[in-house]
Write an enzyme that holds these catalytic residues in place. Structure first.
Site, PDB file in Angstrom:
ATOM      1  CE  LYS A  22     -20.460  43.794 -38.878  1.00  0.00           C
ATOM      2  NZ  LYS A  22     -20.031  44.397 -37.607  1.00  0.00           N
ATOM      3  NE  ARG A  97     -15.870  43.968 -29.264  1.00  0.00           N
ATOM      4  CZ  ARG A  97     -15.196  43.680 -28.169  1.00  0.00           C
ATOM      5  NH1 ARG A  97     -14.461  42.593 -28.130  1.00  0.00           N
ATOM      6  NH2 ARG A  97     -15.245  44.456 -27.110  1.00  0.00           N
ATOM      7  CG  ASP A 121     -13.253  43.978 -38.060  1.00  0.00           C
ATOM      8  OD1 ASP A 121     -13.176  43.034 -38.856  1.00  0.00           O
ATOM      9  OD2 ASP A 121     -14.056  44.915 -38.186  1.00  0.00           O
TER      10      ASP A 121
END
Length: 434
Positions: A22, A97, A121
């Site tokens: 990721k 983000r 997050d």
């Protein structure tokens, strides 16, 4: 909002293949903006964050051809610069983000960029200072517009220079590298991040015609070039998912083989799990975790309680501390977890305490775990996933617990782990999406 219903206490067995990384994907996908030629990327993880970034690129008028769910061809030969000022761009990018890393390529190629306040997050302060101040040193100017929530960056042409980063930020280093590859002259970056994913980005850029030396160290030297070309790139397996599966096997007393892990890129991760007493057998490029009734946390040489903490690469990635904390709850012995980088990442331990774990939250950064030695099983409860890594840690706890657990807000888990319910079902887990 979906939930997972988990019936715990089942021993799992079988083989599992880790997804593409990721954190690498978010960097690599932004880099396709640097050229007007085709870039083919394979082993892309089919997860929410990455798919949202691919959709954002398509909205910017980057041509996207999906050869399959894990392979895409990108061509940024007609980028819509006006879209970057739109409400739709602000809305999409502020939820992700990773979108902040579009700024470096945009400045390098188009001499302008717009950075909204980013999402992601909620794990503590994650300031943009490293990114924006580094761009300023390369010759960009920035203005924050409170009316639209954007940082507006412009340049008449980036100029290479010496930059000492105030922190070895992975996304900050990636953004700076992508800006510097087409700057005039030489850029030297000291205290650069050197994670395997950053190394992958540098290798891909060099294949595209960039001139980056020092890859794998904290001192990068970049000689700017006028143009980059198309390339093909294959992503590494996700080290965080590999660590998660090691923790899952230990907690559920399961016999699991993790296939094709890219062992040479895992750094200290296997050794940290061995320090928890978990047996790992490396077979070619696979990791086999045998069924183990009890694992015992090592002590320090002087007999003191073992402390595990995050540290920039080649230290332990902070993304695995949530997993390590959960695994320690059923170990023999005690562990102090020190989460240095993010001050809100340990706040999920209240759910583990409710499940029966013995944990003392010392402060926002430290938690002391007294292992239950399997004398008492965790018990199933209803809980919510606060972020990607805590969500998977709670899922591992639920799979080892007695009874039924319900995990809400699983979009957080889907952001980072592809088809996680289906892949765990293939190992014998009782988990369903509600």
């Amino acid at each position: 909002m979906g939930s997972f219903e988990v019936i715990g206490g089942k021993r799992l067995k079988g083989e599992i293949v880790p997804q593409g990384a990721k954190n690498e994907a978010l960097q690599i996908l932004c880099a396709v903006i640097l050229t007007d030629e085709k870039v083919t990327i394979s082993n892309i993880p089919d997860i929410l964050d990455v798919n949202n970034l691919i959709d954002l690129l398509a909205a910017m008028n980057v041509k996207v051809e999906r050869l399959d769910r894990h392979t895409c061809v990108f061509q940024a030969d007609d980028v819509n610069l006006n879209y970057l000022r739109s409400e739709d761009f602000r809305s999409r990018s502020s939820r992700l983000r990773g979108s902040v890393m579009l700024a470096g390529p945009m400045l390098a190629r188009f001499k302008k960029a717009f950075i909204p306040k980013p999402g992601g997050d909620k794990i503590g302060r994650r300031p943009l200072d490293t990114h924006i101040l580094s761009f300023e040193k390369l010759g960009a100017e920035y203005v924050y517009h409170s009316d639209d929530g954007f940082f507006h960056l412009t340049t008449n042409g980036l100029q290479g220079t010496y930059i000492l980063l105030d922190e070895p930020s992975v996304t900050g280093t990636a953004n700076l590298v992508m800006a510097a590859v087409m700057a005039e002259g030489t850029t030297t970056i000291y205290n650069a991040a050197c994670e395997p994913y950053l190394q992958q980005l540098c290798k891909m850029l060099n294949h595209m015609g960039a001139n980056i030396s020092g890859v794998g160290s904290n001192l990068l030297t970049i000689q700017g070039v006028e143009k980059l070309h198309g390339t093909e790139h294959h992503m590494l397996p996700d080290m965080i998912e590999i660590g998660s599966f090691i923790g899952l096997a230990a907690m559920t007393q399961s016999d699991i083989t993790i296939k094709n892990v890219g062992h040479e890129h895992l750094g200290v991760i296997p050794d940290r799990f061995r320090q928890l007493g978990i047996q790992l057998n490396v077979i070619d490029d696979d990791i086999h975790i045998p069924e183990q009734d009890l694992y015992e946390v090592k002590t320090m040489m002087d007999g003191g309680v073992l402390t595990m903490y995050d540290h920039p690469w080649p230290g332990l990635t902070p993304d695995l501390l949530s997993i390590i904390l959960v695994v320690a709850t059923q170990a023999k012995g005690s562990l102090l977890v020190h989460q240095k980088m993010f001050e809100s990442r340990l706040f999920f331990v209240d759910k583990l305490i409710e499940m029966g774990a013995q944990i003392i939250l010392c402060d926002p950064h430290r938690a002391a775990i007294i292992g239950l030695e399997r004398r008492y099983k965790l018990r199933g409860i209803k809980m919510s996933s606060p972020d990607i890594r805590a969500g998977v840690a709670l899922l591992i706890a639920a799979l080892s617990a007695e009874g039924t657990s319900v995990i809400q807000n699983i979009d957080q888990i889907d952001r980072g782990y592809q088809y996680i319910d289906q892949r765990l079902q293939a190992l014998g887990a009782e988990i369903k999406r509600v």
